[in-house]
Design a protein around this motif. Structure first.
Motif, PDB file in Angstrom:
ATOM      1  N   LEU A 172      43.985  63.395  50.005  1.00 22.42           N
ATOM      2  CA  LEU A 172      43.710  64.259  48.860  1.00 22.42           C
ATOM      3  C   LEU A 172      44.980  64.894  48.303  1.00 22.42           C
ATOM      4  CD1 LEU A 172      40.461  66.021  50.118  1.00 22.42           C
ATOM      5  CD2 LEU A 172      40.629  64.387  48.257  1.00 22.42           C
ATOM      6  N   LEU A 173      45.770  65.478  49.186  1.00 22.62           N
ATOM      7  CA  LEU A 173      46.995  66.155  48.760  1.00 22.62           C
ATOM      8  C   LEU A 173      48.165  65.184  48.683  1.00 22.62           C
ATOM      9  CD1 LEU A 173      46.597  69.288  51.039  1.00 22.62           C
ATOM     10  CD2 LEU A 173      46.667  69.370  48.538  1.00 22.62           C
ATOM     11  N   ASP A 174      49.153  65.537  47.872  1.00 27.63           N
ATOM     12  CA  ASP A 174      50.396  64.758  47.811  1.00 27.63           C
ATOM     13  C   ASP A 174      51.226  65.153  49.031  1.00 27.63           C
ATOM     14  OD1 ASP A 174      52.882  63.650  47.348  1.00 27.63           O
ATOM     15  OD2 ASP A 174      52.907  64.148  45.212  1.00 27.63           O
ATOM     16  N   SER A 175      51.283  64.271  50.027  1.00 30.11           N
ATOM     17  CA  SER A 175      51.938  64.609  51.289  1.00 30.11           C
ATOM     18  C   SER A 175      53.430  64.898  51.112  1.00 30.11           C
ATOM     19  CB  SER A 175      51.747  63.487  52.312  1.00 30.11           C
ATOM     20  OG  SER A 175      52.283  62.264  51.822  1.00 30.11           O
ATOM     21  N   LYS A 176      54.039  64.308  50.084  1.00 32.26           N
ATOM     22  CA  LYS A 176      55.467  64.540  49.852  1.00 32.26           C
ATOM     23  C   LYS A 176      55.736  65.954  49.344  1.00 32.26           C
ATOM     24  CE  LYS A 176      56.511  59.675  48.865  1.00 32.26           C
ATOM     25  NZ  LYS A 176      57.013  58.700  47.849  1.00 32.26           N
ATOM     26  N   LYS A 177      54.723  66.568  48.730  1.00 30.27           N
ATOM     27  CA  LYS A 177      54.888  67.913  48.190  1.00 30.27           C
ATOM     28  C   LYS A 177      54.157  68.962  49.036  1.00 30.27           C
ATOM     29  CE  LYS A 177      55.277  66.271  43.402  1.00 30.27           C
ATOM     30  NZ  LYS A 177      54.687  66.337  42.037  1.00 30.27           N
ATOM     31  N   THR A 178      53.637  68.540  50.171  1.00 31.79           N
ATOM     32  CA  THR A 178      52.880  69.444  51.039  1.00 31.79           C
ATOM     33  C   THR A 178      53.663  69.715  52.310  1.00 31.79           C
ATOM     34  OG1 THR A 178      50.804  68.524  50.194  1.00 31.79           O
ATOM     35  CG2 THR A 178      50.685  69.806  52.232  1.00 31.79           C
ATOM     36  N   LYS A 179      53.790  70.983  52.647  1.00 27.21           N
ATOM     37  CA  LYS A 179      54.506  71.372  53.866  1.00 27.21           C
ATOM     38  C   LYS A 179      53.509  71.462  55.011  1.00 27.21           C
ATOM     39  CE  LYS A 179      57.769  74.783  55.698  1.00 27.21           C
ATOM     40  NZ  LYS A 179      58.531  76.017  55.392  1.00 27.21           N
ATOM     41  N   LEU A 180      53.721  70.667  56.036  1.00 30.02           N
ATOM     42  CA  LEU A 180      52.852  70.673  57.211  1.00 30.02           C
ATOM     43  C   LEU A 180      53.486  71.528  58.301  1.00 30.02           C
ATOM     44  CD1 LEU A 180      50.361  69.503  58.733  1.00 30.02           C
ATOM     45  CD2 LEU A 180      51.869  67.635  59.482  1.00 30.02           C
ATOM     46  N   CYS A 181      52.744  72.518  58.784  1.00 27.26           N
ATOM     47  CA  CYS A 181      53.261  73.427  59.812  1.00 27.26           C
ATOM     48  C   CYS A 181      52.272  73.537  60.964  1.00 27.26           C
ATOM     49  CB  CYS A 181      53.497  74.829  59.238  1.00 27.26           C
ATOM     50  SG  CYS A 181      54.798  74.941  58.018  1.00 27.26           S
ATOM     51  N   PHE A 182      52.808  73.850  62.135  1.00 29.69           N
ATOM     52  CA  PHE A 182      52.015  74.134  63.331  1.00 29.69           C
ATOM     53  C   PHE A 182      52.360  75.545  63.768  1.00 29.69           C
ATOM     54  CE2 PHE A 182      52.451  69.602  63.049  1.00 29.69           C
ATOM     55  CZ  PHE A 182      51.271  69.072  63.546  1.00 29.69           C
ATOM     56  N   ASN A 183      51.353  76.409  63.933  1.00 28.10           N
ATOM     57  CA  ASN A 183      51.700  77.801  64.226  1.00 28.10           C
ATOM     58  C   ASN A 183      52.198  78.036  65.649  1.00 28.10           C
ATOM     59  OD1 ASN A 183      49.236  77.820  65.614  1.00 28.10           O
ATOM     60  ND2 ASN A 183      48.250  79.274  64.230  1.00 28.10           N
ATOM     61  N   SER A 184      52.133  77.014  66.488  1.00 28.83           N
ATOM     62  CA  SER A 184      52.748  77.142  67.811  1.00 28.83           C
ATOM     63  C   SER A 184      54.267  77.273  67.695  1.00 28.83           C
ATOM     64  CB  SER A 184      52.402  75.925  68.681  1.00 28.83           C
ATOM     65  OG  SER A 184      52.905  74.734  68.103  1.00 28.83           O
ATOM     66  N   ALA A 185      54.828  76.826  66.552  1.00 32.79           N
ATOM     67  CA  ALA A 185      56.278  76.884  66.359  1.00 32.79           C
ATOM     68  C   ALA A 185      56.808  78.303  66.458  1.00 32.79           C
ATOM     69  CB  ALA A 185      56.654  76.265  65.011  1.00 32.79           C
ATOM     70  N   TRP A 186      55.975  79.295  66.091  1.00 36.19           N
ATOM     71  CA  TRP A 186      56.420  80.691  66.207  1.00 36.19           C
ATOM     72  C   TRP A 186      55.558  81.508  67.170  1.00 36.19           C
ATOM     73  CZ3 TRP A 186      55.161  78.376  61.525  1.00 36.19           C
ATOM     74  CH2 TRP A 186      53.873  78.644  61.020  1.00 36.19           C
ATOM     75  N   LEU A 187      54.276  81.203  67.230  1.00 36.58           N
ATOM     76  CA  LEU A 187      53.422  82.014  68.085  1.00 36.58           C
ATOM     77  C   LEU A 187      53.709  81.789  69.575  1.00 36.58           C
ATOM     78  CD1 LEU A 187      49.943  81.817  66.269  1.00 36.58           C
ATOM     79  CD2 LEU A 187      51.672  83.628  66.155  1.00 36.58           C
ATOM     80  N   ALA A 188      54.057  80.566  69.920  1.00 31.01           N
ATOM     81  CA  ALA A 188      54.349  80.276  71.330  1.00 31.01           C
ATOM     82  C   ALA A 188      55.629  80.964  71.790  1.00 31.01           C
ATOM     83  CB  ALA A 188      54.452  78.770  71.543  1.00 31.01           C
ATOM     84  N   LYS A 189      56.443  81.387  70.829  1.00 32.21           N
ATOM     85  CA  LYS A 189      57.728  82.020  71.168  1.00 32.21           C
ATOM     86  C   LYS A 189      57.638  83.543  71.216  1.00 32.21           C
ATOM     87  CE  LYS A 189      60.326  78.209  69.060  1.00 32.21           C
ATOM     88  NZ  LYS A 189      61.226  77.815  67.937  1.00 32.21           N
ATOM     89  N   LEU A 190      56.466  84.102  70.864  1.00 29.49           N
ATOM     90  CA  LEU A 190      56.331  85.548  70.907  1.00 29.49           C
ATOM     91  C   LEU A 190      56.451  86.050  72.351  1.00 29.49           C
ATOM     92  CD1 LEU A 190      53.342  86.345  68.504  1.00 29.49           C
ATOM     93  CD2 LEU A 190      55.732  86.970  68.178  1.00 29.49           C
TER      94      LEU A 190
END
Length: 398
Positions: free
Chosen positions: A109-127
């Motif tokens: 559905l979305l244009d993957s080239k213009k969509t930023k994919l993030c995983f919240n473990s990238a910051w939450l796991a570091k708290l």
């Protein structure tokens, strides 16, 4: 600010908090950062998710930055929204397996080239524990208990685990890390979305605008479409299975699906179709249109046409009689179990026989074989139920 942009954003939205703030953000003339989060509770997204993703597509077309956030960390806590009991958390392995497929699916559905994919473990796991304690200190238990599901469970003396209070805090913290301008979510997520606004204020950031979207009912026509309730249509399902599931929904639910899922039909178109059915046109014709549109969106035109032909073949091979018996069942609840329905319709002599028939693959609804012995049929539906090659009944549940 372009007036038409605001109209596009408002179209189909259930609530915008706060509209004046949205207007001010649009006046800035810069791409806004728009976040929508998805917990990987199962390996496939479903049509209920696409109500939200369709809005993301509209905002992306307007030139805004879309952040598709996978809550791999919060998924291990389990979103308590709408739950009347503590939800079992997913394991890290389950979350990673489920999240792996999400990119390919939203790219349909979305244009993957213009969509930023993030995983919240990238910051939450570091708290650190210290940082987590500071975050927890920014909100009170009294405010948490204002949330409807927590409030009900507390007053009904049902358990609320401490980790469940962390879920909305961590979801809100995602908005702080990403510096979100707008967050999208289902109407059941309102408390969590507003938490993002509060935490952004706490961290001296401009608060995000919250846009909630309506919830899409599942195949039962009662509860919201959910993987955990097994009443969903996955966007990664085979074309024939997707087509058959859409054709199995009630005529009443069909209009809701048109409203929230169709990109081809306007509100005026839907109203015209409804008027035609009121004057005698078979609603099945319009349901076929809906099924073709949705299957084509997630597969292609040829697959959609093949799915229609396969569906029609199943009807012919099932030799559905012309003089099929019509039965109306009056029930005292919103749903009835499939085994009970088959018994009350006289297609079996007992619920045990019905369950054995389902296990043996002998039960079909509108020529589509069913395997779920716990299937609930919604009030207000009419379907053709078949057991074996000779037992048929057109049953209306009221």
């Amino acid at each position: 600010m372009k007036t038409d942009a605001l109209e596009i954003i408002q179209r189909g939205s259930e609530e915008i908090l706060v509209v004046d703030e949205l207007k001010e953000k649009l006046k800035q003339g810069r791409p806004l950062r728009i976040k929508a989060g998805f917990d990987p509770t199962a390996p496939d997204l479903h049509l209920g998710h696409t109500v939200l993703i369709n809005k993301m597509c509209q905002l992306q077309a307007l030139g805004h930055e879309i952040v598709f956030l996978i809550g791999d960390f919060t998924g291990m806590i389990g979103d308590p929204s709408g739950k009347n009991a503590t939800r079992p958390p997913l394991t890290e392995q389950e979350v990673h397996v489920n999240a792996k497929t999400y990119h390919d699916q939203f790219s349909k559905l979305l244009d993957s080239k213009k969509t930023k994919l993030c995983f919240n473990s990238a910051w939450l796991a570091k708290l650190s524990i210290t940082e987590l304690m500071k975050l927890a200190a920014s909100y009170t238990v009294a405010r948490m208990l204002e949330r409807d599901d927590f409030h009900k469970r507390y007053h009904n003396h049902q358990a609320i685990a401490l980790h469940e209070f962390l879920y909305p805090l961590l979801q809100g913290y995602d908005s702080v890390v990403l510096k979100t301008d707008i967050e999208l979510g289902g109407s059941d997520q309102k408390f969590n979305l507003l938490m993002g606004r509060e935490l952004q204020k706490h961290f001296q950031q401009p608060p995000q605008v919250v846009i909630t979207m309506p919830l899409l009912e599942g195949l039962d026509g009662i509860q919201k479409m959910s993987k955990s309730l097994n009443n969903y249509i996955g966007i990664n399902e085979p074309a024939t299975e997707m087509f058959g599931k859409i054709m199995s929904i009630s005529d009443k639910l069909m209009w809701r699906y048109f409203e929230l899922l169709s990109l081809n039909k306007t509100g005026w178109d839907i109203k015209q179709m409804q008027e035609k059915t009121e004057h005698g046109e078979n609603p099945r014709h319009f349901k076929v249109e809906l099924a073709l549109e949705i299957v084509q969106r997630f597969h292609d035109k040829i697959s959609a046409q093949n799915a229609l032909e396969a569906f029609e073949r199943r009807f012919k091979e099932g030799a559905t009689p012309i003089d099929i018996q019509a039965i109306t069942l009056h029930i005292d609840a919103e749903t009835i179990a499939i085994a009970n329905l088959l018994k009350q319709a006289g297609l079996v002599t007992s619920t045990s026989e019905a369950l054995r028939a389902i296990t043996g693959g002998a039960v079909k609804i509108d020529a589509v074989k069913i395997e779920d012995k716990k299937l609930m049929i919604a009030s207000g539906t009419t379907h053709v139920y078949q057991i074996g090659k000779r037992r048929f009944a057109k049953v209306t549940v009221l």
